[in-house]
Design an enzyme around this catalytic site. Structure first.
Site, PDB file in Angstrom:
ATOM      1  N   ASP A 154      57.585  47.838  37.979  1.00  0.00           N
ATOM      2  CA  ASP A 154      57.088  47.534  39.318  1.00  0.00           C
ATOM      3  C   ASP A 154      55.563  47.561  39.247  1.00  0.00           C
ATOM      4  O   ASP A 154      54.978  47.640  38.148  1.00  0.00           O
ATOM      5  CB  ASP A 154      57.681  48.496  40.365  1.00  0.00           C
ATOM      6  CG  ASP A 154      57.217  49.941  40.203  1.00  0.00           C
ATOM      7  OD1 ASP A 154      56.403  50.213  39.278  1.00  0.00           O
ATOM      8  OD2 ASP A 154      57.655  50.807  40.975  1.00  0.00           O
TER       9      ASP A 154
ATOM     10  N   CYS B 192      57.917  52.522  35.910  1.00  0.00           N
ATOM     11  CA  CYS B 192      57.499  52.627  37.312  1.00  0.00           C
ATOM     12  C   CYS B 192      56.508  53.796  37.384  1.00  0.00           C
ATOM     13  O   CYS B 192      55.953  54.196  36.359  1.00  0.00           O
ATOM     14  CB  CYS B 192      58.703  52.788  38.252  1.00  0.00           C
ATOM     15  SG  CYS B 192      59.715  54.257  37.998  1.00  0.00           S
TER      16      CYS B 192
ATOM     17  N   THR C  35      56.990  57.012  38.075  1.00  0.00           N
ATOM     18  CA  THR C  35      57.497  58.233  37.442  1.00  0.00           C
ATOM     19  C   THR C  35      58.546  57.971  36.367  1.00  0.00           C
ATOM     20  O   THR C  35      58.884  58.882  35.599  1.00  0.00           O
ATOM     21  CB  THR C  35      58.165  59.137  38.495  1.00  0.00           C
ATOM     22  OG1 THR C  35      59.225  58.380  39.105  1.00  0.00           O
ATOM     23  CG2 THR C  35      57.171  59.586  39.558  1.00  0.00           C
TER      24      THR C  35
ATOM     25  N   HIS D  99      72.003  61.148  20.075  1.00  0.00           N
ATOM     26  CA  HIS D  99      73.190  61.793  20.643  1.00  0.00           C
ATOM     27  C   HIS D  99      73.799  61.042  21.818  1.00  0.00           C
ATOM     28  O   HIS D  99      74.988  61.173  22.081  1.00  0.00           O
ATOM     29  CB  HIS D  99      72.844  63.222  21.100  1.00  0.00           C
ATOM     30  CG  HIS D  99      72.708  64.182  19.954  1.00  0.00           C
ATOM     31  ND1 HIS D  99      72.674  65.552  20.127  1.00  0.00           N
ATOM     32  CD2 HIS D  99      72.602  63.975  18.620  1.00  0.00           C
ATOM     33  CE1 HIS D  99      72.555  66.144  18.949  1.00  0.00           C
ATOM     34  NE2 HIS D  99      72.487  65.214  18.021  1.00  0.00           N
TER      35      HIS D  99
ATOM     36  N   HIS E 129      79.553  62.425  18.809  1.00  0.00           N
ATOM     37  CA  HIS E 129      78.825  61.930  19.985  1.00  0.00           C
ATOM     38  C   HIS E 129      79.446  60.658  20.554  1.00  0.00           C
ATOM     39  O   HIS E 129      79.273  60.358  21.725  1.00  0.00           O
ATOM     40  CB  HIS E 129      77.359  61.690  19.630  1.00  0.00           C
ATOM     41  CG  HIS E 129      76.676  62.901  19.083  1.00  0.00           C
ATOM     42  ND1 HIS E 129      76.475  64.031  19.840  1.00  0.00           N
ATOM     43  CD2 HIS E 129      76.196  63.176  17.846  1.00  0.00           C
ATOM     44  CE1 HIS E 129      75.882  64.950  19.095  1.00  0.00           C
ATOM     45  NE2 HIS E 129      75.706  64.460  17.876  1.00  0.00           N
TER      46      HIS E 129
END
Ligand code: RB5
Length: 148
Positions: A14, A72, A74, A105, A140
């Site tokens: 963004d 973005c 955060t 993992h 995994h």
């Protein structure tokens, strides 16, 4: 990984992640990845991160791209939005260790970054680690299958 085997990596941001997206895009191209840049362009003052994350996630689920990078402010909103898609495993990484372990993992296929959290040097280092790391499979694999 040889240049010929490099996977397609889609990238998007963004307005709040544009600068980190640009340097990551440059890095991907420098390293020989085939890239798909979803923007957003410089002319966009304010963009809705879910729309970009959804667009990129569709490229992952269709197989058009193997990996994605979403930036973005955060990295949080992008991860939330991308993880609504079955088969997308998005992780917001703040360190190279998180990047390595999310690949090893969790078979993460989308990296999200927060431009207001990580600087350019760390962002590139996280990106490098994410793409250089392989899924370990084994025990995994069943756990990752459970996510679906
Ligand atoms: C935009 O201001 C900001 O909310 C967005 O980039 C992102 O950080 C959301 O998670």
């Amino acid at each position: 990984m040889s240049m010929a085997n490099k996977p397609v990596v889609a990238i998007g941001s963004d307005h709040a992640g544009r600068e980190i997206r640009k340097i990551c895009f440059q890095r991907l191209n420098d390293q020989g990845y085939e890239t798909i840049d979803l923007g957003v362009g410089d002319e966009i003052v304010s963009a809705d991160y879910p729309k970009i994350a959804f667009e990129l996630s569709k490229l992952i689920t269709s197989g058009a791209a193997k990996f994605g990078v979403l930036v973005c402010g955060t990295g949080v909103g992008m991860a939330m939005a991308a993880n609504r898609f079955k088969g997308v495993r998005a992780v917001n990484c703040l360190s190279e260790f998180m990047a390595r372990m999310s690949r090893a993992h969790n078979d993460a296929n989308v990296l999200t970054l927060g431009q207001r959290i990580v600087g350019p040097g760390l962002a590139l280092s996280i990106l490098d680690e994410f793409l250089a790391s392989d899924f370990e499979g084994g025990r995994h694999l069943n756990r990752v299958k459970m996510l679906n």
